[in-house]
Design an enzyme around this catalytic site. Structure first.
Site, PDB file in Angstrom:
ATOM      1  N   HIS A  16     -69.480 -30.718  -1.159  1.00  9.48           N
ATOM      2  CA  HIS A  16     -70.699 -30.990  -0.404  1.00  9.48           C
ATOM      3  C   HIS A  16     -70.287 -31.750   0.855  1.00  9.48           C
ATOM      4  O   HIS A  16     -69.728 -32.857   0.747  1.00  9.48           O
ATOM      5  CB  HIS A  16     -71.665 -31.827  -1.236  1.00  9.48           C
ATOM      6  N   GLU A 197     -73.569 -28.891 -15.548  1.00  7.99           N
ATOM      7  CA  GLU A 197     -72.882 -30.142 -15.195  1.00  7.99           C
ATOM      8  C   GLU A 197     -73.402 -31.196 -16.179  1.00  7.99           C
ATOM      9  O   GLU A 197     -72.677 -31.658 -17.050  1.00  7.99           O
ATOM     10  CB  GLU A 197     -73.198 -30.522 -13.742  1.00  7.99           C
TER      11      GLU A 197
HETATM   12  N1  LIG Z   1     -72.271 -33.128  -8.362  1.00  6.95           N
HETATM   13  C1  LIG Z   1     -73.442 -32.751  -7.858  1.00  6.95           C
HETATM   14  N2  LIG Z   1     -74.360 -32.197  -8.660  1.00  6.95           N
HETATM   15  C2  LIG Z   1     -75.545 -31.831  -8.174  1.00  6.95           C
HETATM   16  N3  LIG Z   1     -75.899 -31.985  -6.913  1.00  6.95           N
HETATM   17  C3  LIG Z   1     -75.027 -32.550  -6.066  1.00  6.95           C
HETATM   18  N4  LIG Z   1     -75.125 -32.830  -4.766  1.00  6.95           N
HETATM   19  C4  LIG Z   1     -73.984 -33.395  -4.390  1.00  6.95           C
HETATM   20  N5  LIG Z   1     -73.147 -33.493  -5.434  1.00  6.95           N
HETATM   21  C5  LIG Z   1     -73.778 -32.965  -6.496  1.00  6.95           C
HETATM   22 ZN   LIG Z   2     -71.584 -30.284  -6.570  1.00  7.88          ZN
END
Ligand SMILES: Nc1ncnc2[nH]cnc12
Ligand SMILES: [Zn+2]
EC number: 3.5.4.2
Length: 315
Positions: A16, A197
């Site tokens: 990101h 995640e």
């Molecule tokens: N690890 C992550 N999971 C979800 N959204 C994000 N935005 C930035 N990092 C992120």
């Molecule tokens: Zn991410």
């Protein structure tokens, strides 16, 4: 081993840009834009980088992004990241950016895009780093808002290679975004999404079956569902795994418990990425190195992980 890992040619597929905002640049941009910060100095800000979960991180990440105001700010952000790529032999990168984080603050879409795009172009011309930008929708916002963001992006369609889905996962399943992803794919964009995640394997199934994604961002919870594992192995669907992120956000208690090498040995197309390197303690090489230190990753495994990253490119 660090230098050997650093020299390995690799691609980064989960990064990101807003998460590559180092505290030093954050303070410099705050000064340039005359923005008062709640932290006294860089060290105080770094001291705040202790998270128990994804949401605690996101709260700080969105707050940090507020210093990004002008085209030059977005250029400087992306250019600083590309220089890290150069230093770590990342020869190709497919970064995410979150337009809604900025347009919701009144920053025009074009300001964000022009700054990032110019840096990516200079990265290609001056550093020899190829790239493809991914527009990511914020899943804590509504699908209507994602549609509006897609509308804003369409006049610049050549600037992107894909759409993605990020931000707070729990309670915001992929199914919430099925229609906007249908539209994006109809418009010619490839789809990727964060799934598994913090969220359960069902979210990965939805991302595959409803959003029709070509790559799973994170996906580490796939290991809880054997039928899902069989599918991602059979179809060789790449996973963009982020080891330091997962330990910083307590997805795993310790790096020694991370499942990336188990997945690799089972035939999953896993890759190593940094996610939000300014917040999680390192860029791609540091992520590889942590796998060596805590999981005993061999050079052969590192070569296969790096090759997976090159194979899993969208462009
Ligand atoms: N690890 C992550 N999971 C979800 N959204 C994000 N935005 C930035 N990092 C992120
Ligand atoms: Zn991410």
């Amino acid at each position: 081993m660090y230098d050997w890992l650093n020299a390995l040619p690799k691609a980064e597929l989960h990064l990101h840009l807003e998460g590559s905002l180092e505290p030093e640049l954050l303070f410099a941009l705050a000064e340039r834009n005359k923005i008062a910060l709640p932290w006294t100095d860089v060290e105080a800000l770094r001291g705040a980088y202790a998270f128990n979960n994804l949401q605690e991180f996101l709260d700080l990440y969105y707050q940090g992004a507020d210093v990004l105001r002008t085209e030059q700010d977005f250029y400087d952000l992306a250019w600083a990241y590309l220089q890290r790529c150069k230093a770590q032999n990342v020869i190709h990168t497919e970064p995410f950016f979150d337009p809604q984080t900025h347009t919701d603050r009144g920053i025009p879409f074009e300001v964000v895009l022009n700054g990032i795009n110019q840096a990516l172009k200079d990265g290609r011309d001056q550093l020899g780093i190829s790239s493809g930008l991914i527009l990511s929708f914020l899943r804590h916002l509504s699908e209507d808002e994602a549609h509006k963001t897609l509308d804003q992006a369409l006049p610049f369609r050549d600037a992107f290679i894909a759409v993605g889905l990020d931000s707070s996962e729990m309670g915001h399943p992929p199914s919430k975004f099925q229609r906007v992803f249908d539209r994006a794919r109809d418009e010619g964009f490839v789809a990727v999404a964060h799934a598994g995640e913090e969220g359960p394997p069902e979210y990965i199934w939805e991302a595959l079956d409803l959003l029709k994604i070509k790559r799973i961002d994170h996906g580490v919870r796939a290991i809880e569902d054997e039928r899902l594992m069989q599918r991602i192995i059979e179809e060789q669907i790449p996973l963009t795994v982020c080891p330091l992120s997962n330990t910083k956000l307590c997805v795993f208690d310790h790096m020694s418990q991370h499942n990336i090498l188990d997945m690799l040995e089972r035939g999953v197309k896993v890759t190593v990425n940094s996610d939000d390197p300014a917040y999680f303690g390192g860029y791609v090489t540091e992520n590889f190195h942590a796998l060596h230190t805590h999981l005993g990753m061999t050079q052969d495994q590192a070569r296969r992980l790096a090759q997976n990253s090159l194979d899993a490119r969208l462009v």
